[in-house]
Design an enzyme around this catalytic site. Sequence first.
Site, PDB file in Angstrom:
ATOM      1  N   THR A  99      90.664  43.253  -8.723  1.00 11.81           N
ATOM      2  CA  THR A  99      89.615  44.232  -9.019  1.00 11.81           C
ATOM      3  C   THR A  99      89.857  44.751 -10.429  1.00 11.81           C
ATOM      4  O   THR A  99      90.864  45.423 -10.683  1.00 11.81           O
ATOM      5  CB  THR A  99      89.658  45.405  -8.017  1.00 11.81           C
ATOM      6  OG1 THR A  99      89.512  44.875  -6.702  1.00 11.81           O
ATOM      7  CG2 THR A  99      88.533  46.393  -8.297  1.00 11.81           C
ATOM      8  N   LYS A 174      81.730  45.325  -6.773  1.00 17.42           N
ATOM      9  CA  LYS A 174      82.974  45.901  -6.233  1.00 17.42           C
ATOM     10  C   LYS A 174      83.075  47.386  -6.591  1.00 17.42           C
ATOM     11  O   LYS A 174      83.528  48.209  -5.788  1.00 17.42           O
ATOM     12  CB  LYS A 174      84.175  45.122  -6.782  1.00 17.42           C
ATOM     13  CG  LYS A 174      85.535  45.644  -6.361  1.00 17.42           C
ATOM     14  CD  LYS A 174      85.893  45.349  -4.907  1.00 17.42           C
ATOM     15  CE  LYS A 174      87.228  45.993  -4.538  1.00 17.42           C
ATOM     16  NZ  LYS A 174      87.722  45.623  -3.233  1.00 17.42           N
ATOM     17  N   LYS A 242      93.073  53.440  -9.129  1.00 12.95           N
ATOM     18  CA  LYS A 242      92.824  52.507 -10.240  1.00 12.95           C
ATOM     19  C   LYS A 242      91.357  52.026 -10.223  1.00 12.95           C
ATOM     20  O   LYS A 242      90.681  52.007 -11.248  1.00 12.95           O
ATOM     21  CB  LYS A 242      93.783  51.311 -10.110  1.00 12.95           C
ATOM     22  CG  LYS A 242      93.498  50.210 -11.087  1.00 12.95           C
ATOM     23  CD  LYS A 242      93.743  48.799 -10.603  1.00 12.95           C
ATOM     24  CE  LYS A 242      93.336  48.337  -9.285  1.00 12.95           C
ATOM     25  NZ  LYS A 242      92.706  47.058  -9.141  1.00 12.95           N
TER      26      LYS A 242
END
Length: 300
Positions: A99, A174, A242
């Site tokens: 990601t 995402k 994150k």
Amino acid sequence: MSEIKLSKVVVYGLGAMGRPMARNLHDHGLLIGVKNRTEGKAMAMMNELNLAEFEDDEDMFSHADCVLTCVSADDDLQAVVQDFIDYLQPGSVVIDCSTVSPNTARSLADDLASKGIAFMDAPVSGGVEGAKKGSLSIMVGAEREQYKRASEVFAAIGSQITHMGRVGQGQATKAVNQVMVAGVAQAVCSALALAENCNLDLKKTIEVLSAGAAGNWFLENRGHTMVNDEFNVGFKLSLLHKDLKICQSTVEELGAHMPLIEDSIKEYAQLMARDHGDEDISALIRLKRELFNQAGENHE
Ligand code: NAP
């Protein structure tokens, strides 16, 4: 050349997600090698899967038609691509399942294109459990013909595979997913902290609410564990932190601001500062409980 299906994969990044992905690719006869920064993990996997040894990295990468990367964050991905960019054959493909930001995906695609190598961003959802079962949900950003070449690779690791558009659109999807994940965690952790403070029977509360309009996966699968203070399952909150930074910059680039993202970043950072970074995202209930302690203090 471009229609030939990918069949010789090297997995780079043998963390919690990369290891089971490599095993599933191996079970489908698609894995030729593995690579990891901490070399012991790669050696262990080579022994476990009985993979043939190559002379060196150059030998391994030059025999691959695909490198599937799964590493922690943007800088790490940039670094690992430098390890093999000079060894891959033109016509080969890099599929990134980490990601990272849509911008990182686009800039790597440009770097690799200058060497005749294609790139797809293919972030995943479904966690370590989904990676083990080969049932990940995969959101792919790629040119259509490259996407088609990778169909067998994706089928080995996922069960819901969706071509979202050009490079970067997988990571954008995402980011949307992670905003939703953070919002659901906010809602469920706040609500269950309230339930605790109303002295409700928590088992019954989770059961009855799961069957109604507020029912959701997180409540059903993390509700019981969080009220029992079990946070060692699931998705590390430092990883969601994150990911939320990526969501934050994606939103900011569009000239907007989302309190849900800002609040979640602040709260997960607080938990990380207290050494809870490796716990599941449901550990957010720790902070929601404190709201009631503070309210008690204010009443005194
Ligand atoms: P992890 O268990 O922490 O593993 C991270 C991997 O990245 C390790 O192989 C690590 O190598 C490697 N790495 C990190 N920095 C590196 C660097 N600078 N150079 C080379 N290798 C580096 O993480 P994970 O859970 O597998 O997650 C991997 C990616 O998938 C992340 O982007 C994460 O957000 C995403 N993801 C995770 C989940 C999940 O539930 N865990 C779900 C969906 C998506 P070492 O072994 O040497 O440390």
